[in-house]
Design a protein around this motif. Structure first.
Motif, PDB file in Angstrom:
ATOM      1  N   GLY A 174     -13.865   7.373  12.670  1.00 24.12           N
ATOM      2  CA  GLY A 174     -14.880   8.368  12.340  1.00 24.12           C
ATOM      3  C   GLY A 174     -14.950   8.799  10.899  1.00 24.12           C
ATOM      4  N   ARG A 175     -14.100   8.267  10.030  1.00 21.57           N
ATOM      5  CA  ARG A 175     -14.149   8.679   8.628  1.00 21.57           C
ATOM      6  C   ARG A 175     -15.522   8.384   8.025  1.00 21.57           C
ATOM      7  NH1 ARG A 175      -9.901   5.444   5.619  1.00 21.57           N
ATOM      8  NH2 ARG A 175     -10.393   3.966   7.298  1.00 21.57           N
ATOM      9  N   ILE A 176     -16.007   9.318   7.231  1.00 24.03           N
ATOM     10  CA  ILE A 176     -17.316   9.187   6.603  1.00 24.03           C
ATOM     11  C   ILE A 176     -17.134   8.743   5.158  1.00 24.03           C
ATOM     12  CG2 ILE A 176     -19.421  10.402   5.950  1.00 24.03           C
ATOM     13  CD1 ILE A 176     -18.902  12.285   8.308  1.00 24.03           C
ATOM     14  N   ALA A 177     -17.815   7.678   4.773  1.00 27.88           N
ATOM     15  CA  ALA A 177     -17.716   7.169   3.417  1.00 27.88           C
ATOM     16  C   ALA A 177     -18.317   8.163   2.426  1.00 27.88           C
ATOM     17  CB  ALA A 177     -18.440   5.827   3.314  1.00 27.88           C
ATOM     18  N   ASP A 178     -17.758   8.181   1.229  1.00 30.58           N
ATOM     19  CA  ASP A 178     -18.299   9.014   0.149  1.00 30.58           C
ATOM     20  C   ASP A 178     -19.488   8.270  -0.454  1.00 30.58           C
ATOM     21  OD1 ASP A 178     -18.890  10.600  -2.018  1.00 30.58           O
ATOM     22  OD2 ASP A 178     -16.828  10.736  -2.757  1.00 30.58           O
ATOM     23  N   LEU A 179     -20.620   8.369   0.217  1.00 33.13           N
ATOM     24  CA  LEU A 179     -21.786   7.591  -0.189  1.00 33.13           C
ATOM     25  C   LEU A 179     -22.382   8.027  -1.531  1.00 33.13           C
ATOM     26  CD1 LEU A 179     -23.476   7.097   3.290  1.00 33.13           C
ATOM     27  CD2 LEU A 179     -22.083   5.476   2.000  1.00 33.13           C
ATOM     28  N   PRO A 180     -22.414   9.328  -1.846  1.00 33.78           N
ATOM     29  CA  PRO A 180     -22.913   9.689  -3.190  1.00 33.78           C
ATOM     30  C   PRO A 180     -22.092   9.058  -4.317  1.00 33.78           C
ATOM     31  CG  PRO A 180     -22.928  11.608  -1.762  1.00 33.78           C
ATOM     32  CD  PRO A 180     -22.202  10.522  -1.009  1.00 33.78           C
ATOM     33  N   ALA A 181     -20.759   9.054  -4.171  1.00 39.80           N
ATOM     34  CA  ALA A 181     -19.916   8.430  -5.196  1.00 39.80           C
ATOM     35  C   ALA A 181     -20.150   6.927  -5.247  1.00 39.80           C
ATOM     36  CB  ALA A 181     -18.443   8.724  -4.915  1.00 39.80           C
ATOM     37  N   LEU A 182     -20.341   6.326  -4.082  1.00 37.40           N
ATOM     38  CA  LEU A 182     -20.591   4.888  -4.036  1.00 37.40           C
ATOM     39  C   LEU A 182     -21.905   4.542  -4.720  1.00 37.40           C
ATOM     40  CD1 LEU A 182     -19.978   2.044  -3.076  1.00 37.40           C
ATOM     41  CD2 LEU A 182     -21.000   2.635  -0.873  1.00 37.40           C
ATOM     42  N   ARG A 183     -22.943   5.335  -4.468  1.00 30.17           N
ATOM     43  CA  ARG A 183     -24.233   5.090  -5.115  1.00 30.17           C
ATOM     44  C   ARG A 183     -24.109   5.146  -6.634  1.00 30.17           C
ATOM     45  NH1 ARG A 183     -26.281   8.731  -1.212  1.00 30.17           N
ATOM     46  NH2 ARG A 183     -26.469  10.339  -2.806  1.00 30.17           N
ATOM     47  N   GLU A 184     -23.400   6.141  -7.105  1.00 26.74           N
ATOM     48  CA  GLU A 184     -23.253   6.305  -8.553  1.00 26.74           C
ATOM     49  C   GLU A 184     -22.486   5.141  -9.165  1.00 26.74           C
ATOM     50  OE1 GLU A 184     -23.850   7.728 -12.234  1.00 26.74           O
ATOM     51  OE2 GLU A 184     -24.743   8.488 -10.379  1.00 26.74           O
TER      52      GLU A 184
END
Length: 351
Positions: free
Chosen positions: A148-158
């Motif tokens: 269930g861990r949620i990826a740090d998508l904002p950091a990944l996008r940047e």
């Protein structure tokens, strides 16, 4: 009587057990079951199936609204693995694909079986910092299936923007309860039989306006701009939209899915998320009183408890459906679950 979240849910679901396993597959709402029966009757009685083809487009449009993108950017296929295969096929030989360790196989394997790509895996929490010059694509699940861990998508996008990498995000364990802005990524995918409550057999791929360099390698007649004029011989004009990436749809599936997506839209993703997370937090709190600590997954509707996976058969025998994933007991909470469901699971775990 005023229609509330609870009354609408109770009108659609009447499980015969304590079902806490949406991360494996969601329950079908009553309206989807009715739609499936009606679709089967069309075939059984020899009536025209045009309405079922219309269901494909209705479901596609509903998914596009959930994803926040124009419907022309949504392709319909059979599975996440098939859609990942389209992404993998478009990469040049030697391209580097960055992935998260132990992510779900459908997000990973099509890149590995190419044999000529450089696939690099790092821990999920290090994904963004591991993007580097030369990384062609980052592929990851928004929420991890195992824990269930949620990826740090904002950091990944940047990070991807900084290094010129593209992003491919699988929302299969997230869409329906976690906010989903497909426009923030180059490509996204989601199956629909988990949190979107549909039958098996459908997955939606969201592509850029310019298709992102994808080739319609699975294209059949349905990928044509005018499908019924393209049944024989090569397709001379592919669809001008992402429908060029479609695979012939399982019509019964979309009949049920149309109804399921309607329910998700009526309830609203934000209300579903609040409901799910309240139950997940109740479970985490209860686990602490029993001396158990779940794997860290803040803000997730999926809770995995190390070392308790072996109790899954016992729980199933008691009418409580959860999963055993890599030795972890995985419980997943969705709109049809109640605090009583959580408490029953805790009671059995506590003996």
């Amino acid at each position: 009587m005023e229609t509330t979240f609870e009354t609408l849910v109770r009108a659609e679901f009447a499980p015969k057990n304590t079902f806490l396993n949406t991360a494996s597959n969601g329950l079908l709402p009553a309206r989807a079951v009715t739609a499936l029966h009606e679709a089967v009757a069309l075939r059984a009685e020899g009536r025209p199936l045009g309405a079922l083809s219309e269901d494909v487009e209705t479901a596609r449009a509903a998914f596009a609204r959930l994803a926040g993108v124009p419907v022309r950017r949504v392709a319909a296929g059979p599975s996440a693995a098939a859609q990942t295969g389209l992404i993998a096929a478009a990469l040049p030989a030697g391209a580097e694909v960055l992935t998260a360790e132990d992510d779900f196989t459908s997000v990973l394997n099509p890149f590995h079986v190419r044999g000529d790509l450089k696939v690099r895996a790092v821990p999920l929490e290090r994904l963004a910092e591991s993007v580097r010059p030369g990384t062609a694509l980052v592929a990851v699940s928004a929420a991890q299936s195992a824990d269930g861990r949620i990826a740090d998508l904002p950091a990944l996008r940047e990070a991807a923007r900084t290094h010129g990498a593209r992003t491919y995000v699988d929302f299969s364990q997230a869409v329906g309860w976690l906010p989903y802005d497909a426009d923030a990524y180059d490509f996204t995918v989601s199956i629909t039989y988990k949190w979107l409550l549909g039958p098996h057999g459908a997955a939606f791929l969201v592509v850029p306006e310019d298709f992102g360099g994808l080739a319609p390698t699975l294209a059949g007649w349905v990928a044509a701009e005018k499908p019924w004029d393209s049944c024989y011989g090569p397709v001379t004009e592919l669809a001008h939209s992402a429908r060029r990436f479609d695979v012939s749809p399982a019509l019964f599936t979309y009949a049920g899915l149309r109804a399921s997506l309607q329910l998700v839209e009526e309830l609203g993703v934000e209300a579903i998320r609040d409901h799910n997370l309240a139950l997940a937090d109740r479970f985490r709190t209860g686990l602490a009183t029993l001396g158990h600590e779940p794997l860290p997954a803040p803000g997730s509707a999926i809770v995995s408890v190390p070392g308790l996976g072996f109790r899954q058969p016992e729980l199933s025998a008691a009418g409580i459906e959860v999963s055993d994933r890599a030795g972890n007991l995985r419980a997943s909470f969705h709109l049809y679950n109640t605090p009583a469901d959580v408490d029953r699971l805790l009671d059995v775990l506590g003996g």
